[in-house]
Motif scaffolding. Sequence first.
Motif, mmCIF file in Angstrom:
data_model
loop_
_atom_site.group_PDB
_atom_site.id
_atom_site.type_symbol
_atom_site.label_atom_id
_atom_site.label_comp_id
_atom_site.label_asym_id
_atom_site.label_seq_id
_atom_site.Cartn_x
_atom_site.Cartn_y
_atom_site.Cartn_z
ATOM 1 N N ASN A 112 48.714 37.263 34.098
ATOM 2 C CA ASN A 112 48.302 38.407 33.232
ATOM 3 C C ASN A 112 48.995 39.674 33.139
ATOM 4 O O ASN A 112 48.893 40.712 32.363
ATOM 5 N N GLY A 113 49.562 39.837 34.582
ATOM 6 C CA GLY A 113 50.207 41.228 34.855
ATOM 7 C C GLY A 113 49.788 41.630 35.997
ATOM 8 O O GLY A 113 49.211 41.077 36.877
ATOM 9 N N VAL A 114 49.938 43.020 36.365
ATOM 10 C CA VAL A 114 49.528 43.673 37.589
ATOM 11 C C VAL A 114 48.318 44.689 37.618
ATOM 12 O O VAL A 114 48.206 45.334 36.480
ATOM 13 N N TYR A 115 47.491 44.127 38.503
ATOM 14 C CA TYR A 115 46.177 44.995 38.671
ATOM 15 C C TYR A 115 46.249 45.730 39.788
ATOM 16 O O TYR A 115 46.586 45.284 40.826
ATOM 17 N N ARG A 116 46.061 47.267 39.705
ATOM 18 C CA ARG A 116 46.157 48.014 40.815
ATOM 19 C C ARG A 116 44.907 48.669 41.209
ATOM 20 O O ARG A 116 44.093 49.046 40.393
ATOM 21 N N ARG A 117 44.524 48.406 42.553
ATOM 22 C CA ARG A 117 43.177 48.855 42.981
ATOM 23 C C ARG A 117 43.371 50.018 44.129
ATOM 24 O O ARG A 117 44.251 49.740 44.832
ATOM 25 N N PHE A 171 43.770 47.662 35.004
ATOM 26 C CA PHE A 171 44.288 46.253 34.592
ATOM 27 C C PHE A 171 45.731 46.460 33.802
ATOM 28 O O PHE A 171 46.076 47.548 33.453
ATOM 29 N N PRO A 172 46.265 45.356 33.524
ATOM 30 C CA PRO A 172 47.479 45.362 33.001
ATOM 31 C C PRO A 172 47.649 46.019 31.525
ATOM 32 O O PRO A 172 48.614 46.518 31.225
ATOM 33 N N GLU A 185 35.314 38.398 30.859
ATOM 34 C CA GLU A 185 36.305 38.047 31.488
ATOM 35 C C GLU A 185 36.766 38.999 32.442
ATOM 36 O O GLU A 185 37.145 38.970 33.658
ATOM 37 N N ASP A 186 36.900 40.596 31.846
ATOM 38 C CA ASP A 186 37.061 41.515 32.640
ATOM 39 C C ASP A 186 36.235 41.833 33.882
ATOM 40 O O ASP A 186 36.566 41.976 34.890
ATOM 41 N N ILE A 187 34.983 41.641 33.866
ATOM 42 C CA ILE A 187 34.046 41.678 34.871
ATOM 43 C C ILE A 187 34.135 40.736 36.081
ATOM 44 O O ILE A 187 34.286 40.897 37.143
ATOM 45 N N GLN A 188 34.644 39.280 35.426
ATOM 46 C CA GLN A 188 34.905 38.334 36.187
ATOM 47 C C GLN A 188 36.122 38.521 36.977
ATOM 48 O O GLN A 188 36.078 38.189 38.201
ATOM 49 N N THR A 189 37.168 38.949 36.425
ATOM 50 C CA THR A 189 38.211 39.371 37.028
ATOM 51 C C THR A 189 38.209 40.558 38.131
ATOM 52 O O THR A 189 38.369 40.364 39.340
ATOM 53 N N ASN A 190 37.306 41.204 37.897
ATOM 54 C CA ASN A 190 36.789 42.414 38.698
ATOM 55 C C ASN A 190 36.231 41.811 39.864
ATOM 56 O O ASN A 190 36.512 42.219 41.106
#
Length: 282
Positions: free
Chosen positions: A178-183, A215-216, A35-40
């Motif tokens: 799910n929250g905030v993802y910062r890139r 990730f969050p 799931e992490d990789i898919q979100t990425n």
Amino acid sequence: MKTNSILKLTVLFAVILFVSCSKDNNDLANVFTVEDIQTNAKLDQAANDLSEIIDDQYFIENPAGKSIAPSEINSLPPCVVVTRTVTATTWTRTINFGTSGCAMPNGAILRGIIRVSGSLPYSSNNYVINYSFDGFYYNNFLVQGNRTVTRSLGTSTFQSNVHPICVMDIDMTFTNSNGVYRRVGTRTRECVEGYTTPIWVDNVYVITGNWTTTFPNGNVHSNSISNTSPIRVRLNCDHRVVSGVVNITRPNHTAVLDYGSGACDNIATISIDGGTPITITF
């Protein structure tokens, strides 16, 4: 004395066990999930589409080097409304995707506004394009941030002829349930095919770069795309990624996201810590 020695050994064993368990728990917190990789990968696709929108709007504003046919003056879907503001020293294009959702060729649903702007007169090298967002959503992600794309014409290992090369400075946040993802980082996007023709659909891009995604839960992915296996995007494949490899790392763990060798599909594989690749469909 014997009792004292046994007590010391017991305490020592308990400390070792505690440290070992703590290390294992910390390590488990850094283990990748599919799931992490898919979100990425979803965030990667968002960055691909945003780069394309910014690049296309610049081309429309300053079509030198690419003859724009009347039928191809805007590569965006018809649900988009673009307005243009010009002063003596600047231009701004406001791309409004509306509030109900506007579908891109690859199926992504966009809402809200992207603003793209630059200075006048234009320069052929190291021209800075600004971008920002206003209530903008990419699928279910709220996208925020304002940075730059530096555009130049040059040659590279991917194309010996002079072609457009865009370096995107990234500092964005993507927020969902799910929250905030910062890139944060940079992406280099080169148009290696189709840049001299009067149509958009024959454009092919290669992408390299390095960035981090927080990730969050605080986990950080370090992403890299090398020159040996760049991401390749074909517009005649519904603007999809068709090949290339993204290498992702966390403390003590690695993952490889492989988009294949050129087939026009939504399929990729994920290999975590050198394990058997898992096939996923986007």
